[in-house]
Motif scaffolding. Structure first.
Motif, short mmCIF file in Angstrom:
data_model
loop_
_atom_site.label_atom_id
_atom_site.label_comp_id
_atom_site.label_asym_id
_atom_site.label_seq_id
_atom_site.Cartn_x
_atom_site.Cartn_y
_atom_site.Cartn_z
N MET A 64 0.78 -1.15 0.13
CA MET A 64 -0.05 -0.20 -0.08
C MET A 64 0.86 1.28 0.00
O MET A 64 1.71 1.14 0.64
N HIS A 121 6.99 1.82 -6.53
CA HIS A 121 6.65 1.17 -5.09
C HIS A 121 5.75 -0.32 -5.11
O HIS A 121 5.95 -1.15 -4.64
N HIS A 127 6.17 -4.19 -4.72
CA HIS A 127 5.42 -4.92 -3.46
C HIS A 127 5.09 -6.39 -4.12
O HIS A 127 4.64 -7.25 -3.36
N GLU A 171 6.48 -3.06 4.28
CA GLU A 171 6.43 -1.50 3.92
C GLU A 171 7.79 -1.07 3.79
O GLU A 171 7.96 -0.12 2.85
ZN LIG Z 1 3.22 -0.01 0.26
#
Ligand SMILES: [Zn+2]
Length: 361
Positions: A1, A308, A312, A342
Motif C-alpha cells: 500500500m 513502489h 510489492h 512496507e
Molecule cells: Zn506499500
C-alpha cells in the motif's frame, strides 16, 4: 500500500518471510459469480452468485481483512439488498450478533444450490476512510475490486474456493486485468475459473477511453503492460519518453530480483480527480490511482508510486511475513513485521524510481 505521508523506517533486514500460498490448487465448491457493472456510472454494481450447498446451517462471510490494506476495512456498509434463495424460495438470513461481516442461513431440506444476490453501492466521490472502500468509479471509468463483490462460505481457505466470474461492463468500455479470459462477447467477459485468493488479488480496470501500453523490455519473455483509465482521452495519452522510462523500470527490476514470479504483469493506473488516490499492490498487478494530470503536469508527484507498488509484487505478495498471510479474509492479520513489508519496499521503490531516468542515459 502507498498513501501520501506513509513512511516506514527501514531497519537491518531480519526477513522472516514465507512463500505465499497463491499457487495451491482449489478443492472447495465451485461458485458462479455474475457481476453486472453496467450501471457503475450511477454507482451501482449488481451481484448474483450461485453456490453448491447441503441442507442445514451455513455461514457466509463478506471479506473483512483486505490484503495490502492490513486492516479489517472491507466496505460492509456499502453492501445492500441482500437476498438469498434456495429450493425456489426466498429464505431468511441472520446477521451475526458480534460480527457484521458474518451471515447465517439455514439451507432447507432438498436444496443443493444457494442463490445470493446483493448490490454494492459505490461511494459518491473520493470519500474518506480506507483505500478501496473509497470512490472507485466515475461516469467514464471503474475499478472492479472483487472482494467488494463476493460472499464466501466458512470452512474453506481462500485458495480452496473456486469462482467462475463473469463481468458485464457499460457498453463500449474496454478493460485490463491479470485475470485469464475464457470468452468475451460484446460488453460481457467470462473469466477462467479462479481461486477466491487469486480473484481478490486481480482487480479489473475499465474505461471508455481505455489504453494499454506495452512496457515489456526487448528480449524479456514475460509480458508487462500499463493499463490506463482516465476521465478524458487526453488523460490516458502516454508520451513515448514516459513509456521508455517505465520500460526501463521493468528492465531494471529484472536485474534487481533476478527472476520473474508472475505470469505477466499489469500496472492498472487510474487518472481521475473524482476517485480516491492511493496505490494497492497485487501479485500480478497494482491498483494505482492519481489525479487526471498524472501523466503530464502531475507526473513528478506520482513518480515513485508505480515503482513502489511494483516492488510489492515481490516484497509483500510473492514473499510475505507469516502472520500477515491468513487463510481467509475473516482471520485477523498480525502486523508486527509490517516494517519489512512496507519498509523494505519504501527503500527499493525509490531505487527503481531513479533507474527510470538514468538507465538509458
Ligand atoms: Zn506499500
Amino acid at each position: 500500500m502507498s498513501i501520501r505521508g506513509f513512511h516506514s523506517a527501514v531497519r537491518p533486514a531480519l526477513l522472516l518471510l514465507i512463500l505465499s500460498a497463491a499457487s495451491l490448487p482449489a478443492a472447495g465448491p465451485a461458485i458462479v459469480l455474475n457481476v453486472d457493472a453496467t450501471d457503475v456510472p450511477r454507482k451501482v454494481i449488481r451481484v448474483h452468485m450461485e453456490m453448491p450447498v447441503q441442507p442445514g446451517k451455513l455461514t457466509l462471510y463478506y471479506p473483512k481483512w483486505i490484503p495490502g490494506e492490513h486492516g479489517p476495512d472491507g466496505p460492509i456498509a456499502n453492501l445492500t439488498g441482500l437476498v438469498m434463495k434456495a429450493g425456489g424460495k426466498t429464505i431468511a438470513w441472520r446477521r451475526d450478533l458480534l460480527d457484521v461481516y458474518t451471515f447465517h442461513v439455514d439451507v432447507p431440506e432438498g436444496a443443493n444450490v444457494l442463490k445470493v444476490s446483493f448490490d454494492y453501492l459505490e461511494p459518491a466521490g473520493p470519500g474518506g476512510g480506507p483505500c478501496t472502500a473509497r470512490g472507485s468509479a466515475t461516469g467514464k471509468l471503474a475499478v472492479i475490486v472483487w472482494n467488494q463483490e463476493v460472499l464466501y462460505p466458512a470452512g474453506w481457505r481462500a485458495d480452496e474456493l473456486l469462482y467462475k466470474p463473469t463481468l458485464q461492463l457499460p457498453e463500449g468500455w474496454q478493460y485490463g486485468t491479470p485475470l485469464a479470459v475464457e470468452h468475451a462477447s460484446g460488453n460481457r467477459i467470462e473469466f477462467k475459473p479462479v481461486s477466491l485468493e487469486r480473484l481478490v488479488d486481480s482487480p479489473v480496470l475499465s474505461c471508455e477511453y481505455f489504453q494499454a501500453v506495452d512496457v515489456t523490455p526487448p528480449g524479456e519473455p514475460i509480458h508487462h503492460e500499463i493499463d490506463l483509465a482516465g476521465d478524458s482521452r487526453a488523460a490516458v495519452r502516454m508520451s513515448p519518453e514516459l513509456r521508455q522510462h517505465y520500460t526501463n523500470l521493468v528492465a531494471e527490476s529484472g536485474k534487481l530480483f533476478g527472476t520473474r514470479h508472475y505470469r505477466d504483469y499489469h500496472f492498472l493506473l487510474t487518472l481521475s480527480d473524482h476517485v480516491a488516490h492511493f496505490g494497492l499492490e497485487h501479485h500480478e498487478s497494482n491498483d494505482s490511482r492519481v489525479p487526471e494530470n498524472g501523466l503530464t503536469t502531475g507526473r513528478v508527484r506520482m513518480a515513485s508510486l508505480l515503482p513502489h507498488e511494483f516492488v510489492h509484487s515481490w516484497n509483500g505478495k510473492f514473499r510475505r511475513p507469516a502472520d500477515l498471510t491468513t487463510p481467509d479474509y475473516e482471520q485477523p492479520m498480525k502486523t508486527d513485521l509490517l516494517w519489512v513489508y512496507e519498509g523494505l519496499t519504501d527503500y527499493l521503490g525509490p531505487v527503481l524510481t531513479v533507474t527510470q531516468w538514468v538507465v538509458d542515459s
